[in-house]
Scaffold this motif. Structure first.
Motif, PDB file in Angstrom:
ATOM      1  N   TYR A 136       0.853  -1.472  -0.076  1.00 23.35           N
ATOM      2  CA  TYR A 136       0.126   0.344   0.395  1.00 23.35           C
ATOM      3  C   TYR A 136       0.865   1.348  -0.175  1.00 23.35           C
ATOM      4  O   TYR A 136       0.084   1.623  -0.508  1.00 23.35           O
ATOM      5  N   ALA A 137       2.183   1.321   0.681  1.00 24.23           N
ATOM      6  CA  ALA A 137       3.022   2.420   0.543  1.00 24.23           C
ATOM      7  C   ALA A 137       3.624   2.920  -0.323  1.00 24.23           C
ATOM      8  O   ALA A 137       4.523   3.246  -0.614  1.00 24.23           O
ATOM      9  N   THR A 138       4.069   1.878  -2.052  1.00 26.01           N
ATOM     10  CA  THR A 138       4.935   1.801  -2.662  1.00 26.01           C
ATOM     11  C   THR A 138       4.061   1.954  -4.091  1.00 26.01           C
ATOM     12  O   THR A 138       2.366   1.127  -4.174  1.00 26.01           O
ATOM     13  N   GLY A 139       4.646   2.430  -4.950  1.00 27.86           N
ATOM     14  CA  GLY A 139       3.737   3.049  -6.975  1.00 27.86           C
ATOM     15  C   GLY A 139       3.603   1.603  -6.934  1.00 27.86           C
ATOM     16  O   GLY A 139       2.217   0.625  -7.484  1.00 27.86           O
ATOM     17  N   ILE A 140       5.014   0.301  -6.777  1.00 35.41           N
ATOM     18  CA  ILE A 140       4.785  -0.975  -7.860  1.00 35.41           C
ATOM     19  C   ILE A 140       4.331  -1.659  -6.826  1.00 35.41           C
ATOM     20  O   ILE A 140       3.651  -3.135  -7.390  1.00 35.41           O
ATOM     21  N   GLY A 141       3.539  -1.457  -5.264  1.00 37.80           N
ATOM     22  CA  GLY A 141       2.902  -2.769  -4.812  1.00 37.80           C
ATOM     23  C   GLY A 141       1.321  -2.018  -5.502  1.00 37.80           C
ATOM     24  O   GLY A 141       0.599  -3.121  -5.161  1.00 37.80           O
ATOM     25  N   LYS A 142       0.858  -0.953  -5.172  1.00 35.31           N
ATOM     26  CA  LYS A 142      -0.005  -0.127  -6.089  1.00 35.31           C
ATOM     27  C   LYS A 142      -0.608  -1.420  -7.531  1.00 35.31           C
ATOM     28  O   LYS A 142      -2.170  -1.324  -7.327  1.00 35.31           O
ATOM     29  N   ALA A 143       0.078  -1.050  -7.922  1.00 37.35           N
ATOM     30  CA  ALA A 143      -0.040  -1.220  -9.368  1.00 37.35           C
ATOM     31  C   ALA A 143      -0.160  -2.918  -9.234  1.00 37.35           C
ATOM     32  O   ALA A 143      -1.430  -3.322  -9.834  1.00 37.35           O
ATOM     33  N   VAL A 199      11.128  10.803  -2.776  1.00 41.05           N
ATOM     34  CA  VAL A 199      11.598   9.861  -4.083  1.00 41.05           C
ATOM     35  C   VAL A 199      10.221   9.585  -4.604  1.00 41.05           C
ATOM     36  O   VAL A 199       8.995   9.300  -4.159  1.00 41.05           O
ATOM     37  N   PHE A 200       9.947   9.910  -6.387  1.00 41.77           N
ATOM     38  CA  PHE A 200       8.316   9.571  -6.724  1.00 41.77           C
ATOM     39  C   PHE A 200       8.648   8.130  -7.489  1.00 41.77           C
ATOM     40  O   PHE A 200       9.958   7.866  -8.044  1.00 41.77           O
ATOM     41  N   CYS A 201       7.346   7.002  -7.109  1.00 39.38           N
ATOM     42  CA  CYS A 201       7.392   6.666  -7.988  1.00 39.38           C
ATOM     43  C   CYS A 201       6.375   5.814  -9.117  1.00 39.38           C
ATOM     44  O   CYS A 201       5.327   6.760  -8.601  1.00 39.38           O
ATOM     45  N   VAL A 202       6.734   5.826 -10.057  1.00 40.97           N
ATOM     46  CA  VAL A 202       5.559   5.325 -11.399  1.00 40.97           C
ATOM     47  C   VAL A 202       5.170   3.746 -11.689  1.00 40.97           C
ATOM     48  O   VAL A 202       6.874   3.535 -12.154  1.00 40.97           O
ATOM     49  N   ALA A 203       4.639   3.173 -11.163  1.00 39.74           N
ATOM     50  CA  ALA A 203       4.716   1.814 -12.030  1.00 39.74           C
ATOM     51  C   ALA A 203       3.387   1.672 -12.187  1.00 39.74           C
ATOM     52  O   ALA A 203       2.456   1.677 -12.399  1.00 39.74           O
ATOM     53  N   VAL A 204       3.752   0.303 -13.549  1.00 41.69           N
ATOM     54  CA  VAL A 204       2.579  -0.366 -14.330  1.00 41.69           C
ATOM     55  C   VAL A 204       2.507  -1.542 -14.486  1.00 41.69           C
ATOM     56  O   VAL A 204       3.876  -2.957 -14.079  1.00 41.69           O
ATOM     57  N   PRO A 205       1.615  -3.022 -14.145  1.00 39.59           N
ATOM     58  CA  PRO A 205       1.804  -3.950 -13.883  1.00 39.59           C
ATOM     59  C   PRO A 205       1.719  -4.101 -15.220  1.00 39.59           C
ATOM     60  O   PRO A 205       1.200  -4.331 -16.355  1.00 39.59           O
ATOM     61  N   LEU A 206       2.408  -6.031 -15.363  1.00 35.97           N
ATOM     62  CA  LEU A 206       2.334  -6.426 -16.412  1.00 35.97           C
ATOM     63  C   LEU A 206       1.534  -7.013 -17.310  1.00 35.97           C
ATOM     64  O   LEU A 206       0.653  -6.821 -18.174  1.00 35.97           O
ATOM     65  N   ALA A 207       0.546  -7.397 -16.509  1.00 30.60           N
ATOM     66  CA  ALA A 207      -1.132  -7.413 -16.875  1.00 30.60           C
ATOM     67  C   ALA A 207      -2.105  -6.715 -15.968  1.00 30.60           C
ATOM     68  O   ALA A 207      -2.266  -6.493 -14.840  1.00 30.60           O
ATOM     69  N   ARG A 208      -3.213  -6.040 -16.241  1.00 28.88           N
ATOM     70  CA  ARG A 208      -4.451  -5.750 -15.653  1.00 28.88           C
ATOM     71  C   ARG A 208      -5.282  -6.678 -14.184  1.00 28.88           C
ATOM     72  O   ARG A 208      -5.382  -6.379 -13.358  1.00 28.88           O
ATOM     73  N   THR A 209      -4.894  -7.604 -15.053  1.00 23.43           N
ATOM     74  CA  THR A 209      -6.416  -8.938 -14.061  1.00 23.43           C
ATOM     75  C   THR A 209      -5.480 -10.106 -13.599  1.00 23.43           C
ATOM     76  O   THR A 209      -6.104 -10.768 -13.100  1.00 23.43           O
ATOM     77  N   ALA A 210      -4.134  -9.982 -14.021  1.00 27.53           N
ATOM     78  CA  ALA A 210      -2.996 -11.357 -13.704  1.00 27.53           C
ATOM     79  C   ALA A 210      -1.896 -11.408 -12.253  1.00 27.53           C
ATOM     80  O   ALA A 210      -1.549 -10.559 -12.386  1.00 27.53           O
ATOM     81  N   GLU A 211      -2.996 -11.319 -11.286  1.00 24.25           N
ATOM     82  CA  GLU A 211      -2.186 -11.782  -9.661  1.00 24.25           C
ATOM     83  C   GLU A 211      -1.377 -12.203  -9.674  1.00 24.25           C
ATOM     84  O   GLU A 211      -0.082 -11.785  -8.856  1.00 24.25           O
TER      85      GLU A 211
END
Length: 249
Positions: A136-143, A199-211
């Protein structure tokens, strides 16, 4: 180092034992080889069967490694192979932006970093492969959390107020779910110094619905952050994520 938990240690020893006997062992054989009481052995084996980590052949009464343990092994191999596959694309993003690029997977309520490429300037992110941070505290985690449905997100992060690492850390699950709705709509997540100050972070999941798929991120110190760089980072990450996902599909 503290002593191992006896029951957990026995479960792991059973896994090791049955790994060495792919044709399986009976309850008595497991009991004798491990030197355990019959009642304890029975309870452990049948709990592991109920959870899918062992199989019991009803004809031979032999216990074997189950599907859940196989899935766990496949998950490890998948993460390792994705890491190797992703590194060239991560390096390309790093070369374009000259900022830190990371790859992470979700483990419970945490994101775990499995790959990282550093920029060539001195001001860089102090993180490492294997580090575990609250998602919950990181961009990549929220992605990563955005690929789960809301009920699954809540089951992982809980319903209590969150630990605040900085003044911008999300206060609790309600705020997290609201932000996840935006992440799903726009296709990327942001972290405004919510774990690491400055530190600012931007993140993208590899797939929208693949956990079980990872996410990829760029971390930018606030002193170098510009609107133009953020837009460029989002585009670069989305291209890299699509390319990696196409390779592992």
């Amino acid at each position: 180092m503290s002593a191992p938990v006896k029951s957990a240690d026995r479960v792991l020893l059973i896994f090791e034992l049955l790994t060495e006997h792919p044709d399986g062992l009976t309850l008595v054989e497991v009991q004798q080889k491990m030197g355990l009481p019959k009642s304890s052995t029975h309870g452990l084996l049948h709990t592991m069967v109920m959870r899918g980590f062992l199989d019991l052949d009803q004809t031979t009464k032999r216990f074997r490694i189950g599907i859940r343990l196989w899935q766990a092994g496949r998950s490890y191999l998948s993460a390792a192979s994705i890491e190797n596959l992703a590194l060239p694309y991560m390096a390309a993003v790093r070369d374009e932006l000259n900022e830190t690029v990371q790859l992470a997977v979700l483990d419970g309520a945490d994101n775990v970093y499995v790959a990282k490429v550093d920029p060539d300037h001195q001001l860089r992110l102090a993180s490492h492969v294997g580090a575990r941070l609250p998602a919950y505290a990181t961009g990549i985690g929220k992605a990563l959390l955005s690929t789960l449905d809301d009920d699954e997100v809540l089951s992982r992060v809980g319903e209590e107020p969150f630990i605040r690492y900085t003044s911008t850390t999300l206060p609790g699950p309600e705020a997290l779910l609201a932000e996840i709705q935006d992440i799903r709509a726009q296709g990327y997540a942001e972290d405004h110094a919510e774990y690491t100050p400055g530190v600012f972070c931007v993140a993208v999941p590899l797939a929208r619905t693949a956990e079980h798929q990872p996410a990829i991120s760029v971390s930018i110190p606030d002193v170098r952050k510009t609107d133009e760089l953020i837009v460029q980072a989002i585009r670069s990450l989305q291209d890299a994520a699509a390319a990696i996902a196409a390779r592992i599909a």
